[in-house]
Design a protein around this motif. Structure first.
Motif, PDB file in Angstrom:
ATOM      1  N   UNK A 264       0.801  -1.230   0.000  1.00 31.97           N
ATOM      2  CA  UNK A 264       0.000   0.000   0.000  1.00 31.97           C
ATOM      3  C   UNK A 264       0.825   1.267   0.000  1.00 31.97           C
ATOM      4  N   UNK A 265       2.091   1.135   0.404  1.00 33.17           N
ATOM      5  CA  UNK A 265       2.940   2.308   0.479  1.00 33.17           C
ATOM      6  C   UNK A 265       2.731   3.156   1.717  1.00 33.17           C
ATOM      7  N   UNK A 266       1.912   2.666   2.650  1.00 26.60           N
ATOM      8  CA  UNK A 266       1.658   3.408   3.891  1.00 26.60           C
ATOM      9  C   UNK A 266       1.720   2.460   5.074  1.00 26.60           C
ATOM     10  N   UNK A 267       1.960   3.032   6.240  1.00 27.13           N
ATOM     11  CA  UNK A 267       1.927   2.246   7.466  1.00 27.13           C
ATOM     12  C   UNK A 267       0.488   2.100   7.953  1.00 27.13           C
ATOM     13  N   UNK A 268       0.256   1.017   8.667  1.00 27.25           N
ATOM     14  CA  UNK A 268      -1.103   0.759   9.134  1.00 27.25           C
ATOM     15  C   UNK A 268      -1.641   1.868  10.031  1.00 27.25           C
ATOM     16  N   UNK A 269      -0.763   2.442  10.865  1.00 30.34           N
ATOM     17  CA  UNK A 269      -1.219   3.436  11.834  1.00 30.34           C
ATOM     18  C   UNK A 269      -1.437   4.812  11.227  1.00 30.34           C
ATOM     19  N   UNK A 270      -1.064   4.997   9.960  1.00 24.92           N
ATOM     20  CA  UNK A 270      -1.292   6.277   9.297  1.00 24.92           C
ATOM     21  C   UNK A 270      -2.779   6.448   8.997  1.00 24.92           C
ATOM     22  N   UNK A 271      -3.169   7.658   8.673  1.00 24.48           N
ATOM     23  CA  UNK A 271      -4.579   7.919   8.360  1.00 24.48           C
ATOM     24  C   UNK A 271      -5.036   7.072   7.172  1.00 24.48           C
ATOM     25  N   UNK A 272      -4.213   7.024   6.124  1.00 26.87           N
ATOM     26  CA  UNK A 272      -4.559   6.218   4.960  1.00 26.87           C
ATOM     27  C   UNK A 272      -4.538   4.727   5.301  1.00 26.87           C
ATOM     28  N   UNK A 273      -3.552   4.315   6.119  1.00 26.39           N
ATOM     29  CA  UNK A 273      -3.476   2.912   6.512  1.00 26.39           C
ATOM     30  C   UNK A 273      -4.703   2.472   7.289  1.00 26.39           C
ATOM     31  N   UNK A 274      -5.197   3.315   8.177  1.00 23.35           N
ATOM     32  CA  UNK A 274      -6.394   2.985   8.953  1.00 23.35           C
ATOM     33  C   UNK A 274      -7.624   2.911   8.052  1.00 23.35           C
ATOM     34  N   UNK A 275      -7.639   3.756   7.047  1.00 24.90           N
ATOM     35  CA  UNK A 275      -8.754   3.705   6.083  1.00 24.90           C
ATOM     36  C   UNK A 275      -8.741   2.380   5.327  1.00 24.90           C
ATOM     37  N   UNK A 276      -7.536   1.948   4.918  1.00 27.77           N
ATOM     38  CA  UNK A 276      -7.425   0.664   4.203  1.00 27.77           C
ATOM     39  C   UNK A 276      -7.822  -0.487   5.122  1.00 27.77           C
ATOM     40  N   UNK A 277      -7.364  -0.449   6.370  1.00 27.58           N
ATOM     41  CA  UNK A 277      -7.710  -1.518   7.307  1.00 27.58           C
ATOM     42  C   UNK A 277      -9.211  -1.586   7.548  1.00 27.58           C
ATOM     43  N   UNK A 278      -9.854  -0.451   7.620  1.00 17.52           N
ATOM     44  CA  UNK A 278     -11.314  -0.446   7.782  1.00 17.52           C
ATOM     45  C   UNK A 278     -11.979  -1.160   6.613  1.00 17.52           C
TER      46      UNK A 278
END
Length: 678
Positions: A264-278
């Motif tokens: 994804x190119x982002x860390x899970x804890x980032x805003x974008x990462x949390x959006x992907x995890x959701x």
């Protein structure tokens, strides 16, 4: 699970020290040695209440009275017919014997009553799972179409009886997973913790973010691009449900997420990462409904992030909004008490109002195969936690790269651990724990050794009957007696011990021989920091000796090992040099003749690190057959008729050494160990 395997077990270590003075006469168990030994069938797990009767029911043919279950789940009926077919028992309309099912609401959930009498077999339960577990007991009771007369009233001590495997680091095929589920079901384990994502790979199909499963986003040495489709995931859930096993999937976050970051190119804890995890979580919940998957595990361990409370609160809310119970590792990110805590290390666990799943000291890949069984046996589930322990999960982390999925079972004591864990989670016959036996076998002529020996009879019976074609690295230990002496500095003992005496004046101390029992004698275990010589220092040496009596001149085969490399990572002394048994300088003699070591294929190799966690390069080097005493070819040794002397030198080279030695004749027929020729 990375630092899990080498984090200092401070709390348990201190607690263990406080228990060392406990007298063997204090040993307490629900049953007696006579109870275990007198049972005509060696059952695992052992039933809570029973009454054996004289005689057997002959079951060449049987009539099944299935009125009670005909309009309900037919899995039980199918299971029964499978058991009967495997024993060549015919199902007829008017047979001389019957099997009948009854519903009894007074029986505890998952419990059952099973009665075998002259006219047949009756099974009573309040639930489908109770019926299923009664049949698993019946499966073990039947031998050559005969069933002993017995009254059994049985139920589990713990509602949560789990087994976990990590497929994020090394993929396991559907066939392999189903095989493990079959064994779980046969021994009444009921929770399958499926660790689906980790650093090397993401194993869950994602229609929303397909890049998560792309091959080039996975570690190239770890089955890249291989994952489970949602059809396959549903298949595993159904297969498990039919065997009364609940699947608990784990999507590890926000740590152990290298493949996620690459994808994804982002860390899970980032805003974008949390959006992907959701999106990932909601996709999973849409594909796998709540009735099939009421619990989900979201990891949360071994990570430091800027917004720990905000991150974990958001992820828990997503799961709870989907009506899912949540499990996290403890210690890990801080969560509310309504989240289930799965504890993997003792030092940070504090009393609380949360529900606790116990996973302390039970990692299959971080255990010496002999010591693992006694450790699981002598530590009751939850001991010594004061929290609301709902049960335990046996954890299996195949961390190091594998050449083939089968190697994970060849290199680790998986099945012997599962059987022992089934006993401790269901039978739970020990009310308190005995830390002094986690790394040392109980002494001779003690209640603890007698009781454990009776359990050995049972587990070895299952090894022979049900696992004869499977890797099962456990061998009887109560018949191996040794004497130990030390510690000496360096090679001092080589000279001092030439004149065998009961005691030796050495420096400011008097050293005397002390007794030990077992196949593997532990001087100091790497993680628990306990053993027969836990105060010895690097550079010191301990010696072991025993006598083996043989009833004739014979050549035997023996499994011999020094440091047992823990399969958690590649931190150990390495491969010995040609002509050597042990990189630390250990050696073994029989009748004063040195025993020739194997011709090591990768002689002299050692890992790039000697402490901490294995390097990324070393972690990708698969273990070989020669690396473990139970997988390499046994050593041939010539014994004389009468008494033979075995002498072993065991040096300590590093603080991180798993300091021990192993000597196991593969066949004890005609052999007897004695430290004093008695």
């Amino acid at each position: 699970m990375n630092n899990k395997q080498f984090a200092v077990q401070l709390f348990i270590f201190i607690f263990s020290l406080s228990m060392l003075g406990q007298s063997n006469s204090d040993f307490e168990s629900k049953f007696t040695v006579a109870h275990l030994k007198s049972a005509p069938v060696k059952l695992i797990p052992f039933p809570q209440e029973y009454k054996w009767q004289d005689g057997y029911l002959n079951l060449s043919e049987v009539t099944i009275d299935s009125k009670e279950i005909s309009n309900q789940n037919t899995v039980v009926l199918s299971e029964l017919k499978s058991i009967l077919s495997a024993n060549n028992i015919k199902v007829l309309a008017n047979a001389s014997a019957f099997i009948t099912f009854k519903k009894d609401k007074k029986i505890k959930d998952e419990g059952y009553k099973l009665k075998v009498a002259k006219k047949g077999i009756s099974i009573a339960s309040s639930s489908e799972s109770g019926r299923f577990y009664a049949l698993q007991t019946l499966r073990q009771l039947i031998d050559n179409a005969q069933v002993p007369f017995v009254d059994i009233s049985d139920w589990p001590q713990h509602a949560f009886r789990g087994y976990m495997i990590d497929v994020g680091r090394n993929y396991q095929s559907m066939e392999s997973l189903k095989k493990q589920l079959n064994i779980m079901a046969a021994y009444k384990l009921n929770k399958f913790h499926w660790h689906l994502t980790d650093r090397p790979a993401w194993r869950i199909e994602s229609k929303l973010y397909p890049e998560l499963t792309y091959s080039n986003n996975h570690r190239q040495t770890r089955d890249p691009g291989i994952y489970y489709t949602y059809d396959e995931i549903r298949e595993i859930f159904k297969y498990a449900k039919d065997r009364h096993i609940q699947v608990i999937p784990e999507i590890d976050m926000p740590g152990h997420s290298d493949s996620f970051v690459t994808s994804t190119g982002v860390k899970m804890e980032s805003e974008k990462g949390m959006e992907i995890l959701e999106g990932v979580l909601n996709e999973f919940f849409t594909e796998i409904p709540q009735e099939d998957c009421p619990i989900i595990h979201i990891g949360s361990d071994e990570v430091k992030i800027p917004n720990p409370k905000g991150f974990i609160a958001a992820m828990v809310k997503i799961c709870k909004d989907a009506n899912r119970e949540v499990v996290v590792w403890h210690p890990g990110l801080e969560v509310d008490d309504d989240v289930i805590h799965q504890t993997w290390i003792a030092e940070d666990v504090k009393p609380g109002n949360f529900r606790e799943i116990d996973s302390w000291h039970n990692y299959v890949n971080g255990a010496e195969p002999m010591m693992q069984i006694q450790r699981l046996f002598f530590r009751p589930i939850g001991f010594p936690s004061v929290n609301n322990v709902i049960g335990g999960t046996l954890c299996f982390w195949p961390d190091v790269n594998l050449k083939h999925e089968s190697e994970t079972f060849e290199q680790n004591p998986v099945y012997s651990s599962m059987l022992t864990y089934a006993w401790t989670t269901w039978t739970a016959d020990l009310a308190k724990g005995y830390p002094e036996y986690y790394t040392k076998m109980p002494s001779k002529d003690t209640k603890a050794l007698d009781y454990y020996s009776a359990f050995e009879d049972i587990i070895l019976y299952h090894k022979e009957k049900y696992f004869s074609n499977e890797p099962f690295p456990y061998f009887r230990q109560n018949d191996k007696e040794w004497q130990l002496i030390g510690p000496f500095n360096g090679d001092d003992g080589d000279v001092i011990l030439k004149e065998m005496k009961e005691t030796y004046n050495y420096g400011d101390t008097i050293l005397s021989w002390k007794n030990a029992i077992g196949n593997t004698i532990v001087m100091k275990e790497r993680w628990m920091l306990t053993g027969h010589f836990e105060d010895a220092k690097v550079g010191q040496t301990v010696y072991a000796m025993t006598y083996i009596h043989s009833d004739e001149n014979r050549e035997i085969e023996a499994m011999i090992g020094f440091e047992t490399a823990l399969r958690a990572n590649k931190i150990y002394l390495g491969v010995p040099k040609i002509g050597s048994w042990d990189p630390a300088g250990g050696n073994i003699w029989v009748n004063n003749n040195p025993v020739a070591p194997p011709l090591w294929e990768n002689a002299g190799w050692k890992p790039s690190k000697q402490t901490g966690w294995g390097s990324k390069v070393d972690q990708e080097i698969p273990w070989e057959e020669q690396d473990f005493y139970w997988t390499r070819t046994p050593t041939k040794i010539q014994l004389n008729k009468g008494w033979n002397t075995v002498f072993v030198k065991i040096p300590r080279a590093t603080t991180y050494q798993n300091w021990m030695f192993t000597f196991i004749p593969t066949d004890m027929s005609g052999l007897r160990f004695s430290p004093d020729k008695n």
